[in-house]
Design a protein around this motif. Structure first.
Motif, PDB file in Angstrom:
ATOM      1  N   THR A  14       0.842  -1.197   0.000  1.00 48.93           N
ATOM      2  CA  THR A  14       0.000   0.000   0.000  1.00 48.93           C
ATOM      3  C   THR A  14       0.875   1.244   0.000  1.00 48.93           C
ATOM      4  O   THR A  14       2.044   1.182   0.382  1.00 48.93           O
ATOM      5  N   ALA A  15       0.312   2.368  -0.409  1.00 53.01           N
ATOM      6  CA  ALA A  15       1.048   3.637  -0.320  1.00 53.01           C
ATOM      7  C   ALA A  15       0.695   4.384   0.952  1.00 53.01           C
ATOM      8  O   ALA A  15       1.272   5.423   1.242  1.00 53.01           O
ATOM      9  N   ASP A  16      -0.235   3.851   1.720  1.00 47.73           N
ATOM     10  CA  ASP A  16      -0.894   4.668   2.743  1.00 47.73           C
ATOM     11  C   ASP A  16      -0.490   4.422   4.190  1.00 47.73           C
ATOM     12  O   ASP A  16      -1.181   4.872   5.083  1.00 47.73           O
ATOM     13  N   VAL A  17       0.584   3.700   4.451  1.00 46.66           N
ATOM     14  CA  VAL A  17       0.969   3.543   5.865  1.00 46.66           C
ATOM     15  C   VAL A  17       2.390   4.070   6.055  1.00 46.66           C
ATOM     16  O   VAL A  17       3.189   4.056   5.115  1.00 46.66           O
ATOM     17  N   PRO A  18       2.711   4.554   7.254  1.00 41.94           N
ATOM     18  CA  PRO A  18       4.077   5.005   7.496  1.00 41.94           C
ATOM     19  C   PRO A  18       5.038   3.812   7.521  1.00 41.94           C
ATOM     20  O   PRO A  18       4.665   2.722   7.977  1.00 41.94           O
ATOM     21  N   ALA A  19       6.243   4.049   7.028  1.00 40.41           N
ATOM     22  CA  ALA A  19       7.229   2.974   6.983  1.00 40.41           C
ATOM     23  C   ALA A  19       7.914   2.814   8.330  1.00 40.41           C
ATOM     24  O   ALA A  19       8.146   3.799   9.041  1.00 40.41           O
TER      25      ALA A  19
END
Ligand SMILES: [Zn+2]
Length: 378
Positions: free
Chosen positions: A32-37
């Motif tokens: 996903t692009a939507d969570v902090p790494a």
């Protein structure tokens, strides 16, 4: 939970950008692009861990790989060979030349790559690699050899269709088995749900293995007694068949050159690589890691480089050493892709391997079942 971000992500099929891969309990649970790494690797590319379809953990890539087999501590040397693959980003290896079924019991778990093994390759009495312990003759004999391996729990059957360069008294340009024995072995392997691959250096051996129903063919090098003759008609038939060609690509820099009989045929090997690509045959890379100094364990990135040098598209090469190889090794439902449900075997490399394939030689991080491998702390 791990959440790994890289600028590029090759999922085994296509390249994507700025994605985060979520790993829980050794498996990939989301992309996903939507969570902090939790781990940001920056200008890197994340790929599925690489798969080398043909290695020999029992060979130490030295000057006398056969003599060294007899020294004590073989299983420990095989463990260290396996760890070298993992450090290079190769998270699955298929061992096509084991001795005494040792590769099946190394017990490394996530400290090494996943090891798929053929056990000792089936060969004729005193045939190619007979010293690994796999001699069998006649249709009944080869069927029994396949049954023994299936009972031991091997993942693939390997058969020496032709002689080989490293075994005195055998000849790469001559077949060792007749078509009836090859068909008996292939039928028996398939009856046990196992794929079968054949070692074949000459055109006659390649044709016989294809006609016998082998799933893949190693080398396909078109050797003749003194030289080579690439058989374009046979390559067209291979491309039209379901057979996957396992290309023996990959030479690491070494002060010790390949043996003279191989050096004389380097142009032929390159011509065959180009012809196989032009015909559109399905291919994977099986490096033969371990057989000599230019073939150290973990040499697979050099194999990818060799194919690109011979005109292969980088994206096809990346597919061949991830998702395509997983399918050939019959682990395609859990290896070779970055997608939810797949094993978290991952490789991050600096840069973009589509524009510079040598990026594969610069691993920043390797994960095996979600655990970061030692020595890849970049
Ligand atoms: Zn081999």
């Amino acid at each position: 939970m791990l959440a790994i971000r890289t600028r590029r992500l090759f999922d085994g099929r296509e390249m994507h950008h700025d994605q985060v891969v979520i790993v829980e309990d050794g498996r990939i649970t989301g992309v996903t692009a939507d969570v902090p790494a939790t781990v940001d690797l920056g200008d890197a590319t994340l790929l599925p861990g690489l798969i080398d379809c043909h290695v020999h953990l029992a060979f130490d890539a030295g000057h006398d790989v056969v003599g060294t087999l007899e020294l004590p501590g073989l299983a420990d040397r095989m463990r260290s060979a396996a760890r070298q693959h993992l450090a290079a980003g190769v998270t699955t290896v298929r061992d096509l030349g084991d001795r005494d079924y040792l590769a099946l019991g190394l017990g490394l778990g996530p400290e090494g790559p996943e090891i798929l093994s053929a056990g000792p390759p089936i060969t004729t009495p005193k045939g190619h690699c007979w010293f690994l312990g796999g001699e069998a003759a006649g249709e009944q004999g080869v069927r029994e050899a396949v049954r023994e391996r299936a009972a031991r729990g091997v993942h693939v059957i390997k058969m020496m269709v032709t002689g080989g360069e490293m075994t005195p008294g055998t000849h790469s340009h001559l077949v060792q088995y007749g078509p009836a024995e090859l068909k008996a072995a292939a039928d028996e392997a398939h009856a046990h749900g196992l794929p079968i691959t054949g070692h074949a250096h000459c055109a006659e051996g390649i044709a016989h293995a294809m006609e016998a129903g082998f799933d893949s063919i190693e080398h396909c090098s078109f050797f003749t007694e003194d030289s080579y003759v690439v058989d374009y008609g046979l390559i067209a038939r291979l491309a039209a068949s379901d057979v996957v060609v396992s290309l023996t690509a990959g030479l690491a820099p070494s002060p010790v050159p390949p043996p003279p009989r191989i050096q004389q045929r380097i142009a032929g090997i390159a011509e065959a690589l180009r012809a196989i690509r032009a015909a559109g045959a399905d291919f994977v890379i099986g490096t033969d890691a371990g057989i000599g100094p230019p073939k150290p364990h973990g040499v697979l990135p050099y194999g990818a480089e060799m194919l690109v040098e011979q005109g292969y598209a980088p994206i096809d090469v990346l597919r061949s050493i991830t998702s395509v190889a997983a399918g050939v090794c019959r682990v395609g439902e859990r290896k070779g892709r970055i997608a939810p449900g797949f094993d978290a075997d991952l490789l991050a490399v600096a840069g973009d391997p589509l524009s510079d394939i040598t990026a594969l030689r610069r691993p920043l991080a390797v994960f095996r079942m979600g655990r970061r491998a030692q020595g890849t702390t970049g």
